[in-house]
Write a protein that holds these residues in place. Structure first.
Motif, PDB file in Angstrom:
ATOM      1  N   ASN A  39     -25.443   9.854   0.230  1.00 49.37           N
ATOM      2  CA  ASN A  39     -24.961  10.215   1.568  1.00 49.37           C
ATOM      3  C   ASN A  39     -24.034   9.108   2.072  1.00 49.37           C
ATOM      4  O   ASN A  39     -24.266   7.934   1.796  1.00 49.37           O
ATOM      5  CB  ASN A  39     -26.157  10.346   2.519  1.00 49.37           C
ATOM      6  CG  ASN A  39     -25.775  10.985   3.840  1.00 49.37           C
ATOM      7  OD1 ASN A  39     -25.777  12.197   3.965  1.00 49.37           O
ATOM      8  ND2 ASN A  39     -25.419  10.177   4.829  1.00 49.37           N
ATOM      9  N   ALA A  41     -21.651   8.055   5.683  1.00 54.02           N
ATOM     10  CA  ALA A  41     -21.247   8.422   7.048  1.00 54.02           C
ATOM     11  C   ALA A  41     -20.769   7.202   7.825  1.00 54.02           C
ATOM     12  O   ALA A  41     -21.317   6.110   7.661  1.00 54.02           O
ATOM     13  CB  ALA A  41     -22.418   9.062   7.788  1.00 54.02           C
ATOM     14  N   PRO A  42     -19.718   7.394   8.672  1.00 55.87           N
ATOM     15  CA  PRO A  42     -19.218   6.281   9.487  1.00 55.87           C
ATOM     16  C   PRO A  42     -19.959   6.153  10.814  1.00 55.87           C
ATOM     17  O   PRO A  42     -20.331   7.156  11.424  1.00 55.87           O
ATOM     18  CB  PRO A  42     -17.752   6.677   9.742  1.00 55.87           C
ATOM     19  CG  PRO A  42     -17.714   8.162   9.642  1.00 55.87           C
ATOM     20  CD  PRO A  42     -18.863   8.596   8.770  1.00 55.87           C
ATOM     21  N   PHE A  43     -20.139   4.905  11.276  1.00 50.06           N
ATOM     22  CA  PHE A  43     -20.795   4.624  12.559  1.00 50.06           C
ATOM     23  C   PHE A  43     -20.046   3.488  13.261  1.00 50.06           C
ATOM     24  O   PHE A  43     -19.981   2.372  12.736  1.00 50.06           O
ATOM     25  CB  PHE A  43     -22.264   4.222  12.343  1.00 50.06           C
ATOM     26  CG  PHE A  43     -23.081   5.348  11.746  1.00 50.06           C
ATOM     27  CD1 PHE A  43     -23.609   6.347  12.547  1.00 50.06           C
ATOM     28  CD2 PHE A  43     -23.283   5.418  10.371  1.00 50.06           C
ATOM     29  CE1 PHE A  43     -24.333   7.402  11.998  1.00 50.06           C
ATOM     30  CE2 PHE A  43     -24.004   6.464   9.815  1.00 50.06           C
ATOM     31  CZ  PHE A  43     -24.531   7.459  10.627  1.00 50.06           C
ATOM     32  N   SER A  44     -19.516   3.788  14.458  1.00 51.03           N
ATOM     33  CA  SER A  44     -18.755   2.752  15.169  1.00 51.03           C
ATOM     34  C   SER A  44     -19.599   2.038  16.219  1.00 51.03           C
ATOM     35  O   SER A  44     -19.112   1.113  16.867  1.00 51.03           O
ATOM     36  CB  SER A  44     -17.511   3.356  15.820  1.00 51.03           C
ATOM     37  OG  SER A  44     -17.889   4.219  16.858  1.00 51.03           O
ATOM     38  N   PHE A  45     -20.826   2.465  16.433  1.00 52.98           N
ATOM     39  CA  PHE A  45     -21.745   1.661  17.230  1.00 52.98           C
ATOM     40  C   PHE A  45     -22.314   0.659  16.222  1.00 52.98           C
ATOM     41  O   PHE A  45     -23.386   0.854  15.647  1.00 52.98           O
ATOM     42  CB  PHE A  45     -22.858   2.524  17.853  1.00 52.98           C
ATOM     43  CG  PHE A  45     -22.411   3.428  18.980  1.00 52.98           C
ATOM     44  CD1 PHE A  45     -21.101   3.823  19.116  1.00 52.98           C
ATOM     45  CD2 PHE A  45     -23.318   3.882  19.932  1.00 52.98           C
ATOM     46  CE1 PHE A  45     -20.690   4.661  20.158  1.00 52.98           C
ATOM     47  CE2 PHE A  45     -22.933   4.709  20.979  1.00 52.98           C
ATOM     48  CZ  PHE A  45     -21.613   5.104  21.089  1.00 52.98           C
ATOM     49  N   SER A  59     -25.877   2.021  15.126  1.00 50.54           N
ATOM     50  CA  SER A  59     -26.718   2.950  15.873  1.00 50.54           C
ATOM     51  C   SER A  59     -26.323   4.413  15.712  1.00 50.54           C
ATOM     52  O   SER A  59     -25.372   4.871  16.339  1.00 50.54           O
ATOM     53  CB  SER A  59     -26.687   2.567  17.357  1.00 50.54           C
ATOM     54  OG  SER A  59     -27.540   3.407  18.076  1.00 50.54           O
ATOM     55  N   PRO A  60     -27.066   5.147  14.885  1.00 48.05           N
ATOM     56  CA  PRO A  60     -26.876   6.596  14.827  1.00 48.05           C
ATOM     57  C   PRO A  60     -27.595   7.246  16.019  1.00 48.05           C
ATOM     58  O   PRO A  60     -28.722   6.858  16.338  1.00 48.05           O
ATOM     59  CB  PRO A  60     -27.551   7.005  13.508  1.00 48.05           C
ATOM     60  CG  PRO A  60     -27.902   5.733  12.799  1.00 48.05           C
ATOM     61  CD  PRO A  60     -28.007   4.683  13.861  1.00 48.05           C
ATOM     62  N   LEU A  61     -26.941   8.209  16.660  1.00 51.50           N
ATOM     63  CA  LEU A  61     -27.546   8.914  17.802  1.00 51.50           C
ATOM     64  C   LEU A  61     -28.169  10.219  17.313  1.00 51.50           C
ATOM     65  O   LEU A  61     -27.775  10.752  16.268  1.00 51.50           O
ATOM     66  CB  LEU A  61     -26.465   9.237  18.848  1.00 51.50           C
ATOM     67  CG  LEU A  61     -25.516   8.099  19.249  1.00 51.50           C
ATOM     68  CD1 LEU A  61     -24.551   8.583  20.330  1.00 51.50           C
ATOM     69  CD2 LEU A  61     -26.284   6.876  19.739  1.00 51.50           C
ATOM     70  N   ARG A  63     -28.438  13.927  16.805  1.00 48.30           N
ATOM     71  CA  ARG A  63     -27.282  14.817  16.663  1.00 48.30           C
ATOM     72  C   ARG A  63     -27.219  15.857  17.782  1.00 48.30           C
ATOM     73  O   ARG A  63     -28.220  16.501  18.098  1.00 48.30           O
ATOM     74  CB  ARG A  63     -27.354  15.527  15.305  1.00 48.30           C
ATOM     75  CG  ARG A  63     -26.013  16.037  14.837  1.00 48.30           C
ATOM     76  CD  ARG A  63     -26.142  16.830  13.569  1.00 48.30           C
ATOM     77  NE  ARG A  63     -26.259  16.058  12.350  1.00 48.30           N
ATOM     78  CZ  ARG A  63     -25.261  15.391  11.782  1.00 48.30           C
ATOM     79  NH1 ARG A  63     -24.062  15.367  12.341  1.00 48.30           N
ATOM     80  NH2 ARG A  63     -25.448  14.740  10.664  1.00 48.30           N
ATOM     81  N   LYS A  70     -29.919  12.035  12.235  1.00 42.68           N
ATOM     82  CA  LYS A  70     -28.864  12.185  11.220  1.00 42.68           C
ATOM     83  C   LYS A  70     -29.418  11.834   9.839  1.00 42.68           C
ATOM     84  O   LYS A  70     -30.432  11.127   9.722  1.00 42.68           O
ATOM     85  CB  LYS A  70     -27.665  11.325  11.591  1.00 42.68           C
ATOM     86  CG  LYS A  70     -27.058  11.833  12.916  1.00 42.68           C
ATOM     87  CD  LYS A  70     -25.715  11.283  13.268  1.00 42.68           C
ATOM     88  CE  LYS A  70     -25.232  11.993  14.549  1.00 42.68           C
ATOM     89  NZ  LYS A  70     -23.985  11.483  15.069  1.00 42.68           N
ATOM     90  N   ASP A  71     -28.741  12.331   8.799  1.00 40.03           N
ATOM     91  CA  ASP A  71     -29.219  12.146   7.419  1.00 40.03           C
ATOM     92  C   ASP A  71     -29.364  10.662   7.074  1.00 40.03           C
ATOM     93  O   ASP A  71     -30.286  10.263   6.361  1.00 40.03           O
ATOM     94  CB  ASP A  71     -28.237  12.794   6.422  1.00 40.03           C
ATOM     95  CG  ASP A  71     -28.111  14.293   6.653  1.00 40.03           C
ATOM     96  OD1 ASP A  71     -28.937  14.853   7.420  1.00 40.03           O
ATOM     97  OD2 ASP A  71     -27.195  14.917   6.084  1.00 40.03           O
ATOM     98  N   THR A  72     -28.454   9.842   7.566  1.00 43.09           N
ATOM     99  CA  THR A  72     -28.495   8.399   7.305  1.00 43.09           C
ATOM    100  C   THR A  72     -29.835   7.812   7.751  1.00 43.09           C
ATOM    101  O   THR A  72     -30.443   6.998   7.045  1.00 43.09           O
ATOM    102  CB  THR A  72     -27.327   7.704   8.063  1.00 43.09           C
ATOM    103  OG1 THR A  72     -26.102   8.275   7.598  1.00 43.09           O
ATOM    104  CG2 THR A  72     -27.320   6.207   7.869  1.00 43.09           C
ATOM    105  N   SER A  99     -17.417  12.139   7.791  1.00 43.31           N
ATOM    106  CA  SER A  99     -18.243  12.314   8.998  1.00 43.31           C
ATOM    107  C   SER A  99     -18.602  13.776   9.219  1.00 43.31           C
ATOM    108  O   SER A  99     -19.277  14.113  10.196  1.00 43.31           O
ATOM    109  CB  SER A  99     -17.517  11.751  10.221  1.00 43.31           C
ATOM    110  OG  SER A  99     -16.431  12.584  10.571  1.00 43.31           O
ATOM    111  N   ARG A 183     -12.355   1.954  15.852  1.00 46.79           N
ATOM    112  CA  ARG A 183     -12.381   3.191  16.615  1.00 46.79           C
ATOM    113  C   ARG A 183     -12.008   2.922  18.064  1.00 46.79           C
ATOM    114  O   ARG A 183     -12.403   1.917  18.641  1.00 46.79           O
ATOM    115  CB  ARG A 183     -13.802   3.777  16.546  1.00 46.79           C
ATOM    116  CG  ARG A 183     -13.921   5.202  17.048  1.00 46.79           C
ATOM    117  CD  ARG A 183     -13.342   6.175  16.052  1.00 46.79           C
ATOM    118  NE  ARG A 183     -13.066   7.458  16.650  1.00 46.79           N
ATOM    119  CZ  ARG A 183     -13.859   8.521  16.558  1.00 46.79           C
ATOM    120  NH1 ARG A 183     -14.975   8.449  15.890  1.00 46.79           N
ATOM    121  NH2 ARG A 183     -13.533   9.664  17.130  1.00 46.79           N
TER     122      ARG A 183
END
Ligand SMILES: Cc1cc2nc3c(=O)[nH]c(=O)nc-3n(C[C@H](O)[C@H](O)[C@H](O)COP(=O)(O)O)c2cc1C
Length: 208
Positions: A39, A41-45, A59-61, A63, A70-72, A99, A183
């Motif tokens: 898997n 995925a990009p995260f800008s937090f 920090s993934p939020l 969804r 999120k899968d991550t 993403s 970002r």
């Protein structure tokens, strides 16, 4: 100047965060799925947290479309490890593709055509098109709730760093050679093409 109370509404708060805290660096996080596929995925937090030990956090939020993790996050909770890769002018278009909201277990490396390299310590792969890789072991997951938009601050201890020699000059990573992309607000992405320099004012200079 206009003043705003903090709203219950996710959209309003989110707009202030992404419009104010910028340019934001982007962590492109690779993890391993339950079936052994990968898997990405990009995260800008995303930020540096500690130098010794070397800790980063992102920090993934929860969804918005499903109200689920999120899968991550699902993968890191189970595997306790991940790799942080970086966005440059040459990989940014494909990172954006990564993403996409794919079903759990669908591999973003296969979906985008981005390359996966074996890591040395962790089972999650490294992103071939990234000039820097941080192999990380999970340290903490701080949960701020289970509502849509609630964050989970995931910190990882960096166990190994890989850097492409092409972006190293005089023993340091050179910003222009690295060409990182961050970002901005809304759909903005920000290139590092206009760099200024200042003398450091601190007495002890870590970088000397
Ligand atoms: C540049 C960029 C930055 C992003 N930053 C975040 C972020 O900080 N937190 C978040 O929850 N989602 C962020 N997203 C959205 C996730 O990448 C997206 O929800 C993705 O589908 C999550 O993948 P996963 O379910 O495979 O973990 C960002 C998307 C892009 C394109």
């Amino acid at each position: 100047m206009k003043s705003f109370d903090i709203a219950e509404e996710l959209k309003v708060n989110y707009k202030f965060l992404i419009g104010s805290i910028l340019p934001r660096p982007i962590a492109v996080v690779s993890t391993r799925n339950l079936d052994g596929s990968f898997n990405l995925a990009p995260f800008s937090f995303f930020t540096a947290v500690s130098a010794t030990p070397m800790i980063i956090g992102f920090s993934p939020l929860i969804r918005t479309s499903t109200g689920k993790k999120k899968d991550t996050v699902i993968n890191i909770e189970r595997e306790k490890e991940f790799v942080v890769n970086f966005v440059t002018e040459s990989n940014m278009t494909l990172v954006n593709e990564a993403s996409a909201e794919l079903a759990y277990g669908e591999d973003e490396f296969k979906f985008t055509g981005l390359g996966a390299l074996d890591s040395e310590i962790v089972k999650a792969p490294r992103l071939q098109e990234s000039p820097i890789h941080f192999e990380c072991k999970l340290r903490d997951i701080l949960s701020y709730g289970d509502h849509v938009g609630s964050g989970r601050f995931i910190t990882g201890e960096v166990l190994k760093v890989h850097v492409d020699e092409k972006i190293i000059e005089d023993g340091r990573i050179n910003t222009s050679l690295f060409a990182p992309v961050g970002r901005g607000a809304g759909n903005d992405w920000i290139k590092s093409t206009d760099i200024v320099q200042f003398e450091r004012k601190m007495k002890a200079q870590i970088q000397k």
